[in-house]
Design a protein around this motif. Structure first.
Motif, mmCIF file in Angstrom:
data_model
loop_
_atom_site.group_PDB
_atom_site.id
_atom_site.type_symbol
_atom_site.label_atom_id
_atom_site.label_comp_id
_atom_site.label_asym_id
_atom_site.label_seq_id
_atom_site.Cartn_x
_atom_site.Cartn_y
_atom_site.Cartn_z
ATOM 1 N N GLU A 138 -11.856 -26.745 24.922
ATOM 2 C CA GLU A 138 -11.018 -26.170 25.711
ATOM 3 C C GLU A 138 -11.835 -25.489 26.977
ATOM 4 O O GLU A 138 -12.919 -25.302 27.141
ATOM 5 C CB GLU A 138 -10.336 -24.850 25.211
ATOM 6 N N ASN A 139 -11.416 -25.789 28.358
ATOM 7 C CA ASN A 139 -12.191 -25.325 29.455
ATOM 8 C C ASN A 139 -11.526 -23.931 29.638
ATOM 9 O O ASN A 139 -10.847 -23.376 28.923
ATOM 10 C CB ASN A 139 -12.003 -25.964 30.754
ATOM 11 N N ASP A 140 -12.094 -23.399 30.860
ATOM 12 C CA ASP A 140 -11.732 -21.924 31.111
ATOM 13 C C ASP A 140 -10.278 -21.624 31.327
ATOM 14 O O ASP A 140 -9.688 -20.398 31.238
ATOM 15 C CB ASP A 140 -12.500 -21.573 32.420
ATOM 16 N N GLU A 145 -10.349 -30.615 27.459
ATOM 17 C CA GLU A 145 -11.309 -31.351 28.651
ATOM 18 C C GLU A 145 -12.268 -32.373 27.816
ATOM 19 O O GLU A 145 -12.470 -31.712 26.781
ATOM 20 C CB GLU A 145 -11.863 -30.220 29.585
ATOM 21 N N VAL A 147 -15.732 -33.374 27.166
ATOM 22 C CA VAL A 147 -17.122 -32.809 27.387
ATOM 23 C C VAL A 147 -18.159 -33.574 27.150
ATOM 24 O O VAL A 147 -19.262 -33.361 27.416
ATOM 25 C CB VAL A 147 -17.196 -31.611 26.762
ATOM 26 N N GLY A 163 -15.050 -33.932 32.326
ATOM 27 C CA GLY A 163 -14.422 -33.182 33.083
ATOM 28 C C GLY A 163 -12.745 -33.778 33.231
ATOM 29 O O GLY A 163 -12.048 -32.981 33.709
ATOM 30 N N VAL A 165 -9.247 -34.182 31.826
ATOM 31 C CA VAL A 165 -8.417 -33.303 31.400
ATOM 32 C C VAL A 165 -7.230 -34.246 30.374
ATOM 33 O O VAL A 165 -6.662 -35.163 30.951
ATOM 34 C CB VAL A 165 -7.483 -32.105 32.004
ATOM 35 N N GLN A 328 -21.946 -28.417 33.023
ATOM 36 C CA GLN A 328 -21.471 -27.144 32.196
ATOM 37 C C GLN A 328 -21.426 -27.742 30.941
ATOM 38 O O GLN A 328 -21.023 -26.793 29.910
ATOM 39 C CB GLN A 328 -20.326 -26.676 32.767
ATOM 40 N N HIS A 329 -21.418 -28.942 30.500
ATOM 41 C CA HIS A 329 -21.307 -29.363 29.225
ATOM 42 C C HIS A 329 -22.648 -29.679 28.683
ATOM 43 O O HIS A 329 -22.687 -30.514 27.641
ATOM 44 C CB HIS A 329 -20.291 -30.453 29.217
ATOM 45 N N PHE A 355 -24.346 -25.286 29.958
ATOM 46 C CA PHE A 355 -23.441 -24.615 28.723
ATOM 47 C C PHE A 355 -23.879 -23.151 28.306
ATOM 48 O O PHE A 355 -22.955 -22.042 28.266
ATOM 49 C CB PHE A 355 -23.123 -25.372 27.719
#
Length: 419
Positions: A138-140, A145, A147, A163, A165, A328-329, A355
C-alpha cells in the motif's frame, strides 16, 4: 496335613494377633496412617488439578490477565457452551488478546500471522512462489503499488515498473487498501495467464496479459548493463540474497572487461535481504579497515551497539567513480549498502529518500500453524544514525526515479561528470 473337621482352611489370612509382637503392630498402624495421610494429599492435589485444568498459568507480573481469562471462562454471560462454538470463542479471544499485546508493545512491525498468511510469509522467505514476479504494498494513498520487480520475470519482460498502481486483476477492481485481494488474484499456477490493468504516475491505465511462472528469488538478483557512449556500467540488484555477492563479482568482471570507468549501483525497489550479504556488497567497494558496515543494537535499554564489519571476502574492489540509485522502495539490507557507501564518501546517492526499514524481525513458528513476528534489533549507519523510520537521504534528489535506465542515463552521467 489336612484340616480337622470343623476347621476351615484360610489362605492369606493374617496370623493370630496374640502371636505378633506389640512393636510390630504399632509400626504397622503408623505405616497405614502415613499412607492414608499422603494418599489424602495426592487426592487433594489431583482434585485441585482437575478444578484448575483450564486455568492459565502465568508469572506473578501477569496475574491480572490470568484472572480475567478465568472469569471469562467461568462467569461470562456470553460464553458459549461446549463444542465447536466454544472452541471458536476461545480462539477469537486468544487472537484478540495477542493482537492487543503486540499493539501495545511499541513494536509497529510485530504481527501475529494466521496459518494462511504465515504460509505465504514462509514462501516469501524461502524465495519460491508462482506468479508474475512483483512485490506489492500500500502507498500513502492506500493504492496497491508495485514496490519491486524481479529480474527476468514476466513482469520485468513486460516493462512493469516500480511505482505502477494495480487497478484491476482479471477484471476485478482493486479497492484502496485491499492488498490481500490483489495478492491472491495475482498469484496462480505456473503456465496460467492473468489479465491486469496498471496505471503509471502521470499516465493512463494500461492492460497486460502475463503468463505466470515459478519465481525463485535465489536464481538471479543482479543484472548488468553497459552504455559505452557514457562509459557507464549499471549494476541492478533486485534483492540481497545469498547468491548476490557471487553474481555481483561476475558483473564487476564484466565492467572491468568493458573498461567502465563509472559505475551505477541501482538499488531501486530492492526490499532488502541478508545483512551478511550486505556487508559483502559494501566490501566490494570499501576497504574493511575503514570501519564497520553498520551498527546493530539488540536492546536499547542495554546500552551500546555492536559493529558489524565490512566483509571484503578476498574479492577485488572496484575503485572507479560510482553512484547509488535509490527510491522510496529501497529498504532494509539495501539501505545498509547505500548508507555505508555514502558515509565513507565512496559513492554519491541519487534518487528519492529510501523506505526507512532499519529493524530486524524474527519469525517464530507456532505449533498451531500461526507465526509470531517480533522486532529483535535495529540497524544504524556507521555514523550511528538510525535507519528505522528515516532511511537514506540522497545527496542528489530526483523528482521522479521511476524512469527506465535509458531515460536516467543522461542524468546519472551528468551527476558523475559533475563530481
Amino acid at each position: 496335613m489336612a484340616p480337622s473337621p470343623g476347621q476351615q482352611e484360610s489362605y492369606g489370612a493374617p496370623p493370630d494377633r496374640r502371636h505378633i509382637p506389640r512393636w510390630l503392630i504399632v509400626l504397622w498402624s503408623i505405616g497405614i496412617a502415613v499412607l492414608v495421610f499422603f494418599g489424602g494429599i495426592m487426592v487433594g492435589l489431583l482434585a485441585e488439578r482437575d478444578r484448575h485444568e483450564d486455568a492459565v498459568v502465568l508469572s506473578e507480573d501477569w496475574q491480572e490477565l490470568g484472572t480475567v481469562i478465568e472469569h471469562l471462562e467461568r462467569d461470562s454471560y456470553y460464553r458459549p457452551g461446549a463444542g465447536a462454538e466454544a472452541d471458536a470463542w476461545r480462539e477469537e479471544l486468544e487472537r484478540r488478546a495477542i493482537e492487543g499485546l503486540l499493539e501495545g508493545s511499541g513494536d509497529n512491525r510485530a504481527a501475529f500471522l494466521p496459518p494462511a498468511e504465515a504460509a505465504r510469509s514462509s514462501a516469501a522467505l524461502t524465495g519460491e512462489y508462482e506468479g508474475i514476479g512483483v512485490s506489492i504494498a500500500e502507498n500513502d494513498q492506500n493504492e496497491i503499488e508495485v514496490v519491486s520487480v524481479m529480474l527476468d520475470s514476466p513482469a520485468q519482460r513486460a516493462d512493469v515498473r516500480v511505482g505502477d498502481v494495480v487497478e484491476t486483476v482479471e477484471g476485478t477492481p482493486i479497492p484502496a487498501g485491499e492488498l490481500e485481494t490483489a495478492s491472491n488474484l495475482l498469484r496462480g499456477g505456473a503456465g496460467t495467464d492473468v489479465e491486469i490493468a496498471l496505471s503509471r504516475p502521470g499516465g493512463e491505465p494500461y492492460e497486460l496479459t502475463l503468463t505466470r511462472e515459478r519465481i525463485s528469488t535465489g536464481e538471479t538478483t543482479v543484472a548488468y548493463r553497459f552504455f559505452p557512449e557514457e562509459d557507464l556500467a549499471i549494476i541492478s540488484i533486485s534483492l540481497v540474497a545469498l547468491t548476490t555477492t557471487e553474481e555481483l563479482d561476475t558483473a564487476l568482471e564484466h565492467a572491468e572487461e568493458d573498461g567502465a570507468g563509472q559505475l551505477v549501483l541501482d538499488l531501486r525497489g530492492n526490499p532488502g535481504g541478508w545483512v551478511s550479504e550486505a556487508t559483502k556488497v559494501v566490501g566490494r567497494f570499501v576497504d574493511h579497515e575503514e570501519g564497520p558496515a553498520l551498527l546493530e543494537d539488540t536492546w536499547p535499554a542495554g546500552g551500546g551497539m555492536i559493529p558489524l564489519d565490512i566483509d571484503g571476502d578476498g574479492a577485488e574492489r572496484f575503485d572507479g567513480e560510482m553512484l547509488v540509485l535509490v527510491d522510496q522502495h529501497t529498504a532494509s539490507a539495501s539501505e545498509i549498502v547505500a548508507s555505508a557507501l555514502q558515509y565513507y564518501d565512496r559513492a554519491v546517492v541519487v534518487g528519492q529518500p529510501s523506505f526507512g526499514k532499519g529493524s530486524v524481525q524474527r519469525v517464530y513458528d507456532l505449533d498451531s500453524g500461526e507465526s509470531l513476528r517480533l522486532t529483535v534489533a535495529e540497524w544504524f549507519t556507521p555514523g550511528e544514525e538510525p535507519l528505522e523510520g528515516i532511511g537514506v537521504t540522497p545527496d542528489v534528489e530526483l523528482e521522479d526515479s521511476t524512469s527506465s535506465l535509458e531515460e536516467l542515463v543522461p542524468t546519472l552521467d551528468d551527476v558523475l561528470g559533475g563530481e
